[in-house]
Design a protein around this motif. Structure first.
Motif, PDB file in Angstrom:
ATOM      1  N   PRO A  10     -13.722  28.161  73.586  1.00 49.27           N
ATOM      2  CA  PRO A  10     -12.846  28.090  72.413  1.00 49.27           C
ATOM      3  C   PRO A  10     -11.669  27.146  72.638  1.00 49.27           C
ATOM      4  CG  PRO A  10     -12.475  30.139  73.634  1.00 49.27           C
ATOM      5  CD  PRO A  10     -13.680  29.488  74.248  1.00 49.27           C
ATOM      6  N   GLY A  11     -11.158  26.646  71.530  1.00 50.27           N
ATOM      7  CA  GLY A  11     -10.014  25.753  71.610  1.00 50.27           C
ATOM      8  C   GLY A  11     -10.346  24.317  71.278  1.00 50.27           C
ATOM      9  N   HIS A  12     -11.643  23.996  71.154  1.00 48.44           N
ATOM     10  CA  HIS A  12     -12.032  22.615  70.886  1.00 48.44           C
ATOM     11  C   HIS A  12     -12.806  22.464  69.577  1.00 48.44           C
ATOM     12  CE1 HIS A  12     -10.632  20.862  74.678  1.00 48.44           C
ATOM     13  NE2 HIS A  12     -10.987  22.009  75.233  1.00 48.44           N
ATOM     14  N   SER A  13     -12.825  23.506  68.763  1.00 46.37           N
ATOM     15  CA  SER A  13     -13.509  23.425  67.474  1.00 46.37           C
ATOM     16  C   SER A  13     -12.734  22.535  66.507  1.00 46.37           C
ATOM     17  CB  SER A  13     -13.659  24.827  66.874  1.00 46.37           C
ATOM     18  OG  SER A  13     -14.206  24.744  65.563  1.00 46.37           O
ATOM     19  N   VAL A  14     -13.477  21.874  65.628  1.00 46.43           N
ATOM     20  CA  VAL A  14     -12.851  21.050  64.588  1.00 46.43           C
ATOM     21  C   VAL A  14     -13.135  21.615  63.198  1.00 46.43           C
ATOM     22  CG1 VAL A  14     -12.808  18.944  65.970  1.00 46.43           C
ATOM     23  CG2 VAL A  14     -14.825  19.462  64.570  1.00 46.43           C
ATOM     24  N   VAL A  15     -13.434  22.904  63.136  1.00 49.08           N
ATOM     25  CA  VAL A  15     -13.768  23.550  61.866  1.00 49.08           C
ATOM     26  C   VAL A  15     -12.678  23.318  60.813  1.00 49.08           C
ATOM     27  CG1 VAL A  15     -13.943  25.797  60.744  1.00 49.08           C
ATOM     28  CG2 VAL A  15     -15.354  25.314  62.722  1.00 49.08           C
ATOM     29  N   GLU A  16     -11.436  23.537  61.175  1.00 47.97           N
ATOM     30  CA  GLU A  16     -10.347  23.431  60.201  1.00 47.97           C
ATOM     31  C   GLU A  16     -10.206  22.023  59.643  1.00 47.97           C
ATOM     32  OE1 GLU A  16      -6.697  24.937  61.746  1.00 47.97           O
ATOM     33  OE2 GLU A  16      -7.514  26.922  62.180  1.00 47.97           O
ATOM     34  N   GLU A  17     -10.614  21.017  60.408  1.00 48.72           N
ATOM     35  CA  GLU A  17     -10.454  19.632  59.978  1.00 48.72           C
ATOM     36  C   GLU A  17     -11.354  19.285  58.785  1.00 48.72           C
ATOM     37  OE1 GLU A  17      -8.673  15.967  59.917  1.00 48.72           O
ATOM     38  OE2 GLU A  17      -8.109  17.798  60.990  1.00 48.72           O
ATOM     39  N   VAL A  18     -12.386  20.101  58.536  1.00 48.23           N
ATOM     40  CA  VAL A  18     -13.263  19.853  57.389  1.00 48.23           C
ATOM     41  C   VAL A  18     -12.457  19.841  56.092  1.00 48.23           C
ATOM     42  CG1 VAL A  18     -15.244  20.713  56.063  1.00 48.23           C
ATOM     43  CG2 VAL A  18     -15.270  20.834  58.560  1.00 48.23           C
TER      44      VAL A  18
END
Length: 380
Positions: A216-224
């Motif tokens: 965890p900590g490297h997701s880009v989900v929010e950037e969508v």
């Protein structure tokens, strides 16, 4: 089924543990399946309790919109609920993305999950998509160089092309992060760089975060929410050990999500899968225990691999890519002892000298190490 020298050929049956068990005349449960990359803790007690509680409602259709689950996922990731689409595993969504956006030219790393290329080939009726592979280098441990990937994606001079012809433009690119089967992670800031370049090039970037829960900590989900050309896929298969329930989801740009839902078949996410996924997202204790166990077992395996002289690549996921000059002999030796490992000969960009092994329970990991130490001849 093909046999060589009187021995069962696991290479022919690498994706079918059921057929393998039948051929070996062994119970499926007696085979230690190191090709199954799921959490060694198994299904959590909270999920099991939730499933038992709702068995009596199986006479009902599942919610076709998966409203309760989508709401929970939106809260969990900090995104808008109407951007979330749930599917029968992330594989369904990969096919839907290709079918909906119909890319004419796609960029795919090699090696990586072959499902991306498979989806393109399966959805080419009346529409051809050319695939270009971005080759990863064994010399640097199969790490993806973000700058080189951006250069390839944008067809800049750094990629060897001084001009970018319109017909050569990429419509879609795929990234598996952490990558399968290499286990290597692209840091968040580097994925965001690639996503920005993708936006500028008007190329859809599909980031498959199937194993992101393990790091965890490297997701880009929010950037969508800020990038209309970014799609992020997730799955409950690996971290939550729900392979049998088939539940995945994606976060999509607003302009895409409606068409994805229009082409999606109804009721692909079962009632129990929806309930299990909601329960999983609430289970903080399970996540904490998973991190503890995976960390301890990875340390154990790495020490043992090093002691045995087994070459392996650093991993940011719950599996290891191993290199050995004797894949066939090792695989068959192990399978005769009820241990199944993933041969990697089918992966583009890998030679026939690699295996993938999951991080499993300590007892199972110790059994694997013991058998590797007992390999006849030159061993692994």
């Amino acid at each position: 089924m093909k046999k060589e020298g009187g021995h069962f050929d696991p290479i022919e049956n690498r994706d079918n543990i059921y057929r393998l068990a039948e051929e070996l005349k062994m119970a499926e449960r007696s085979i230690i399946d190191f090709s199954l990359l799921v959490n060694p803790l198994g299904v959590s007690k909270k999920i099991k309790a939730e499933l038992r509680k709702h068995l009596k409602y199986l006479n009902n259709y599942p919610d076709p919109e998966a409203g309760r689950l989508r709401k929970r996922l939106a809260q969990y990731h900090g995104v808008e609920q109407n951007r979330v689409v749930c599917g029968n595993g992330s594989t369904e969504l990969i096919h839907l993305i290709v079918r909906t956006l119909r890319p004419g030219r796609a960029l795919i790393p090699a090696p990586t999950y072959e499902g991306y290329e498979r989806a393109i080939h399966a959805n080419q009726e009346g529409h051809e998509c050319l695939i270009q592979h971005f080759s990863l280098n064994r010399g640097n441990g199969f790490l993806i160089d973000p700058s080189a990937f951006i250069a390839a994606l944008t067809m800049s001079e750094a990629s060897g092309s001084a001009t970018r012809k319109p017909e050569m433009r990429f419509d879609m690119a795929f990234l598996c992060n952490p990558n399968y089967p290499t286990g290597r992670l692209i840091k968040k800031e580097d994925v965001l760089r690639i996503a920005e370049a993708s936006l500028a090039a008007r190329c859809y970037l599909v980031v498959d975060e199937a194993f992101m829960d393990f790091t965890p900590g490297h997701s880009v989900v929010e950037e969508v929410m800020n990038n209309p050309y970014l799609i992020v896929l997730r799955t409950m298969t690996y971290f939550y050990s729900l392979a049998g329930l088939r539940i995945g989801y994606g976060i999509f740009p607003a302009a895409v999500v409606g068409e994805i839902e229009r082409l999606k078949e109804p009721w692909t996410v079962s009632y129990l899968a929806q309930r299990a996924a909601v329960a999983a997202l609430k289970d903080k204790a399970y996540r904490s225990e998973t991190y503890r166990v995976i960390s301890a077992e990875k340390e154990f395996l790495e020490k043992k691999f090093a002691k045995l002289g087994i070459e392996f690549y650093p991993s940011d996921a719950n599996f290891y890519l191993i290199r050995t000059a004797h894949v066939g002999e090792v695989t068959r030796y192990l399978i005769e002892r009820g241990i199944f490992v993933q041969d990697c000969s089918r992966f583009r960009g890998l030679d026939g000298d690699h295996l993938v092994v999951a991080v499993k329970s300590h007892k199972e990991n110790a059994t694997l190490v013991k058998e590797l130490a007992n390999l006849p001849g030159e061993g692994a």
